[in-house]
Motif scaffolding. Structure first.
Motif, mmCIF file in Angstrom:
data_model
loop_
_atom_site.group_PDB
_atom_site.id
_atom_site.type_symbol
_atom_site.label_atom_id
_atom_site.label_comp_id
_atom_site.label_asym_id
_atom_site.label_seq_id
_atom_site.Cartn_x
_atom_site.Cartn_y
_atom_site.Cartn_z
ATOM 1 N N TYR A 265 43.340 43.173 34.618
ATOM 2 C CA TYR A 265 43.319 44.499 33.997
ATOM 3 C C TYR A 265 43.464 44.417 32.484
ATOM 4 O O TYR A 265 42.859 45.207 31.758
ATOM 5 C CB TYR A 265 44.404 45.379 34.609
ATOM 6 N N GLN B 287 46.441 39.647 38.658
ATOM 7 C CA GLN B 287 46.126 41.074 38.607
ATOM 8 C C GLN B 287 46.354 41.612 37.195
ATOM 9 O O GLN B 287 45.532 42.352 36.649
ATOM 10 C CB GLN B 287 47.007 41.824 39.611
ATOM 11 N N LYS C 144 40.049 43.545 31.200
ATOM 12 C CA LYS C 144 39.126 44.685 31.272
ATOM 13 C C LYS C 144 39.416 45.695 30.165
ATOM 14 O O LYS C 144 38.503 46.247 29.553
ATOM 15 C CB LYS C 144 39.242 45.363 32.642
#
Length: 398
Positions: free
Chosen positions: A386, A382, A389
């Motif tokens: 992120y 996770q 991104k």
């Protein structure tokens, strides 16, 4: 709209410039430092090398080569492309590391560059010839996004917070995993020793196991292949075989000698040996294992296979290994010393009762503990999702 979105909309709505690392950084390489050098010059300043354990620290010496905010990376070996951030630290690096120092801090945030290279550097590692490398000339040519400094700083703030939260959660989950395993080990050891002495015989593993045999490669047909179980095939944490290599008469390693059968118990007697053991299942019946294993084939007229397995996993057996292993650099215990270990042997019916309890307990513990590592891995993925991104930018067109 978040602060980051506002900054991007204001400062770089059409994309960002991409630059090479050599355009924004001075690049240097570490120097050769042997373990003898570290011993002769021991001190308080860390030396970083190619390992990732212990935050990459190889040792400590009484001088330092760098005292600057910087990014270092591993140039050679299994960890090639790993990057590390340094600030407010006096340190040195070995010759399998490189160092990046930002040329203009008003243009580039060093911490931002660190986060970017966590994403980009591994993509440039050359895995050829079995020795992964990310050399200075390749690092120099890596193209990275360079948004305005305010955008860089906001991304660093977000990722610093996210990194801290992820680290805290991982530490909590790891502590829970450790506690669960200790609880399981305590009750396992108790069940194996809290026995009715009137019905128990204490005998050595040699007395309750059967002889095994070795393969005669000279008599084998060249087309016959086997799965080879070497020391690295057995996972130390999960205690099962994760992978094997296919061998035949022509390519069999010298240690590929022992024939195993379903139900055999393998215990690694050479480095890395501690707690590396497994029960052979039907998939590997008739295959070949390394002479680095002691093969324990239970005489099922006397003991259950799993009765032996659970004793091999016990703390008492661990202490036995610690007592009788020899060698500092490559500790090992002989098959003879392994088989000298004495275990309590109650009637088969009692063994079956206790093994059934331990099987249920083991399954419950594994359900709990397998969930925890999965949760740790999920949190890490996770975080990486992120981070990636946040660091994905459209390149501005002229």
């Amino acid at each position: 709209m978040s602060k980051l979105d506002e900054l991007i909309a204001e400062l770089c709505p059409d994309g960002v410039e991409f630059v090479t690392v050599e355009e924004i950084c001075d690049i240097t390489r570490g120097r050769v430092m042997s373990k003898n050098y570290l011993r002769e010059n021991t001190g308080v300043y860390p030396v970083y090398s190619s390992q990732t354990a212990n935050n990459g620290v190889f040792g400590y010496i009484n001088t330092f080569d760098y005292d600057c905010e910087s990014v270092t990376w591993t140039t050679d070996g299994a960890n090639a492309g790993s990057v590390f951030y340094h600030i407010n630290e006096k340190f040195s690096i070995t010759n399998v590391c490189g160092l990046l120092r930002v040329k203009n801090n008003e243009l580039v945030s060093t911490k931002f560059l660190f986060y970017v290279l966590q994403v980009y550097a591994k993509k440039y590692v050359n895995d050829g010839m079995g020795n992964p490398k990310l050399m200075s000339n390749v690092m120099a040519r890596i193209s990275v996004p360079l948004p305005p400094l305010a955008v860089q700083q906001e991304i660093v703030r977000i990722l610093d917070n996210f990194t801290e939260l992820t680290a805290e959660l991982t530490a909590e989950l790891t502590a829970e995993l450790t506690a669960r395993r200790k609880q399981y080990e305590y009750y396992r050891d108790l069940l194996l020793t809290d026995l009715n002495e009137d019905t128990v015989k204490w005998i050595s593993l040699k007395e309750c196991t059967l002889p095994t045999s070795n393969i005669k490669w000279s008599l084998e047909d060249e087309s016959t292949t086997y799965k080879y179980i070497d020391l690295t095939s057995v996972d130390r944490e999960l205690h099962y075989i994760t992978e094997t290599q296919e061998i035949n008469k022509n390519n069999a390693p010298s240690r590929a000698q022992q024939i195993v059968k379903a139900g055999d118990i393998l215990f690694a007697t050479t480095r890395p040996l501690l707690k590396r053991y497994c029960l052979i299942d039907s998939e590997y019946d008739g295959q070949i294992c390394s002479t680095g294993f002691c093969v324990l084939r239970a005489n099922t007229d006397i003991v259950l296979q799993k009765w032996v397995l659970y004793h091999i996993a016990s703390s008492s057996f661990y202490y036995h290994v610690e007592k009788y292993q020899q060698g500092a650099s490559y500790p090992a215990i002989s098959d003879t010393n392994v088989k000298d270990y004495r275990i309590p042997v109650p009637p088969i019916e009692e063994q079956e009762r206790i093994v059934a309890i331990l099987d249920r307990f083991d399954a419950l513990c594994n359900d709990l503990t397998s969930g925890i590592p999965a949760e740790i891995e999920a949190r890490q993925k996770q975080y990486e999702y992120y981070r990636d991104k946040l660091l994905s930018f459209k390149e501005v067109t002229a």
